[in-house]
Design an enzyme around this catalytic site. Structure first.
Site, PDB file in Angstrom:
ATOM      1  N   CYS A  18      41.223  47.976  33.668  1.00 18.29           N
ATOM      2  CA  CYS A  18      42.244  48.848  34.245  1.00 18.29           C
ATOM      3  C   CYS A  18      42.883  49.611  33.086  1.00 18.29           C
ATOM      4  CB  CYS A  18      43.304  47.994  34.934  1.00 18.29           C
ATOM      5  SG  CYS A  18      44.089  46.856  33.771  1.00 18.29           S
ATOM      6  N   HIS A  47      43.691  38.645  29.433  1.00 13.61           N
ATOM      7  CA  HIS A  47      43.097  37.340  29.736  1.00 13.61           C
ATOM      8  C   HIS A  47      41.584  37.431  29.831  1.00 13.61           C
ATOM      9  CE1 HIS A  47      47.136  35.716  31.418  1.00 13.61           C
ATOM     10  NE2 HIS A  47      46.955  35.379  30.166  1.00 13.61           N
ATOM     11  N   HIS A 130      52.787  31.710  34.775  1.00 15.05           N
ATOM     12  CA  HIS A 130      52.020  32.873  34.316  1.00 15.05           C
ATOM     13  C   HIS A 130      52.905  33.684  33.360  1.00 15.05           C
ATOM     14  CE1 HIS A 130      49.970  36.764  34.310  1.00 15.05           C
ATOM     15  NE2 HIS A 130      48.884  36.088  34.652  1.00 15.05           N
ATOM     16  N   GLU A 132      53.251  36.793  32.754  1.00 18.41           N
ATOM     17  CA  GLU A 132      53.973  37.953  33.309  1.00 18.41           C
ATOM     18  C   GLU A 132      55.243  37.501  34.042  1.00 18.41           C
ATOM     19  OE1 GLU A 132      51.714  40.797  35.745  1.00 18.41           O
ATOM     20  OE2 GLU A 132      53.592  41.170  36.821  1.00 18.41           O
ATOM     21  N   THR A 170      52.181  41.581  39.252  1.00 16.37           N
ATOM     22  CA  THR A 170      51.331  42.753  39.526  1.00 16.37           C
ATOM     23  C   THR A 170      49.915  42.400  39.972  1.00 16.37           C
ATOM     24  OG1 THR A 170      50.690  42.794  37.209  1.00 16.37           O
ATOM     25  CG2 THR A 170      52.523  44.218  37.850  1.00 16.37           C
ATOM     26  N   SER A 229      44.570  36.058  36.315  1.00 15.11           N
ATOM     27  CA  SER A 229      45.069  35.949  37.691  1.00 15.11           C
ATOM     28  C   SER A 229      44.310  36.877  38.626  1.00 15.11           C
ATOM     29  CB  SER A 229      46.567  36.281  37.698  1.00 15.11           C
ATOM     30  OG  SER A 229      47.035  36.387  39.001  1.00 15.11           O
ATOM     31  N   SER A 273      40.385  42.709  33.261  1.00 17.92           N
ATOM     32  CA  SER A 273      40.357  42.543  31.802  1.00 17.92           C
ATOM     33  C   SER A 273      38.934  42.345  31.281  1.00 17.92           C
ATOM     34  CB  SER A 273      41.245  41.351  31.415  1.00 17.92           C
ATOM     35  OG  SER A 273      41.008  40.274  32.280  1.00 17.92           O
TER      36      SER A 273
HETATM   37  S1  SF4 Z   1      49.561  45.601  35.761  1.00 13.09           S
HETATM   38 FE1  SF4 Z   1      47.961  44.383  34.763  1.00 13.09          FE
HETATM   39  S2  SF4 Z   1      46.156  44.639  36.050  1.00 13.09           S
HETATM   40 FE2  SF4 Z   1      47.611  46.257  36.621  1.00 13.09          FE
HETATM   41  S3  SF4 Z   1      47.092  48.048  35.380  1.00 13.09           S
HETATM   42 FE3  SF4 Z   1      48.613  46.903  34.234  1.00 13.09          FE
HETATM   43  S4  SF4 Z   1      47.455  45.496  32.905  1.00 13.09           S
HETATM   44 FE4  SF4 Z   1      46.084  46.240  34.490  1.00 13.09          FE
END
Ligand code: SF4
Length: 331
Positions: A18, A47, A130, A132, A170, A229, A273
């Site tokens: 992404c 990850h 996690h 995040e 997210t 995740s 990832s």
């Molecule tokens: S929130 Fe996480 S999965 Fe979504 S674009 Fe950003 S890095 Fe990528």
């Protein structure tokens, strides 16, 4: 008469990197070029085992805690984001920081701060432990309660049921999150929703593609790491969509040939990832076993990109300026 078995692969699109992961990985590479090794990175930058090992070979050192970074060094924060206290620790340790937090995670942090300032109780849907979730919770620890799935809803308590908002990690399953939200709304009818989706575009698109292929696939192989995740969610979504089996593998050599018994359609995808080279290796492995026909299952177009972290952009610009000046003076 001999029965012919047609064997095919359904390949999800979009899959893999992404915009946030792409940016974070390039940020480490650029930082290594710009400042030289070592560059310390707090937590895995993204990850994925392969990505982490590749960057380690280039001179990145991954640490779990800020205190492990020697004073005066450069430390990069991973795409998952960090709590404000981590910035404070870095300043205390005289560390230069580069923040590779994905802008879509930063957006959730800002929502948390805004709602906390307005004195809302924030119900953060996400997975306990996690990175995040730890980072987002750290923005407003006194206002945030973690809700780890529908099973947690019963025990959630708030100060004022007329002033409650939900936010989310997210990289969750879209459907499971909505289940949790529905349960929360039953308990707190005045619960308000985030101003825009917290589950990011990349997570949503990868799940959409897997849903489309899962209904047709006997087996779905998701390339991704166990601590990713969004990759783990893809396995769950594939099974819910109808795939007889779905497995997560880091590398092609983890595929068990027995998984192919009685299988004619294999779905393949990868987490946000995962570099494409790992998917190519899986496709080669399958082609070697008669699964040579590959059909793309396209669920969405993606064109989002993010610019590099600002600290890095500043130094790259400064260096480009010096080079220009050098060219002129030698001119
Ligand atoms: S929130 Fe996480 S999965 Fe979504 S674009 Fe950003 S890095 Fe990528």
């Amino acid at each position: 008469m001999t029965a012919t078995t047609s064997r095919r692969v359904l390949l999800a699109a979009p899959r893999g990197y992404c915009a946030g992961v792409d940016r974070a990985v390039i940020a480490v590479e650029k930082a290594l070029e710009q400042y030289g090794a070592p560059i310390y990175v707090r937590h895995e930058i993204v990850h994925n085992k392969y990505v982490v090992q590749t960057l380690e070979r280039k001179g990145a050192i991954f640490v779990e805690q800020t205190e492990e970074v020697p004073p005066g060094s450069i430390v990069m924060f991973s795409a998952h984001g960090v709590a404000p206290v981590v910035h404070e620790e870095a300043a205390k340790g005289r560390l230069a920081t580069i923040d590779a937090t994905c802008p879509l995670v930063t957006k959730v942090h800002k929502e948390a701060v805004r709602f906390a300032n307005e004195d809302y109780d924030i119900l953060l849907i996400g997975h306990e432990g996690h990175e995040e979730v730890i980072g987002t919770s750290g923005e407003a620890p006194d206002h945030i309660t973690l809700v780890d799935g529908p099973g947690d809803v019963e025990k959630v308590e708030v100060r004022d049921p007329s002033k409650v908002v939900w936010l989310s990690q997210t990289t969750l399953s879209v459907d499971e999150t909505m289940e949790t939200v529905d349960a929360l709304k039953e308990k707190f009818p005045l619960l308000i929703s985030p101003p825009s989706d917290d589950i990011c575009y990349a997570t949503q698109n990868r799940q959409l593609a897997v849903k489309q292929m899962g209904a047709e696939a006997d087996l779905v192989i998701v390339v991704g790491s166990r601590n990713s995740s969004n990759s783990v969610r893809l396995v769950e979504v594939a099974k819910l969509a109808g795939a007889r089996a779905a497995y997560l593998v880091d590398f092609a050599d983890e595929i068990d040939p027995a998984w192919l018994d009685g299988v004619s359609t294999v779905g393949v995808t990868s987490g946000a990832s995962v570099p494409e080279v790992l998917v190519e290796q899986v496709l080669e492995w399958l082609a070697g076993r008669g699964f040579e026909d590959v059909e793309i299952v396209k669920a969405a177009e993606e064109s989002i990109t993010f610019s590099l972290p600002k600290e890095l952009r500043r130094d790259l610009r400064a260096e480009a300026g010096e080079l220009m000046r050098g060219d002129t003076s030698e001119g």
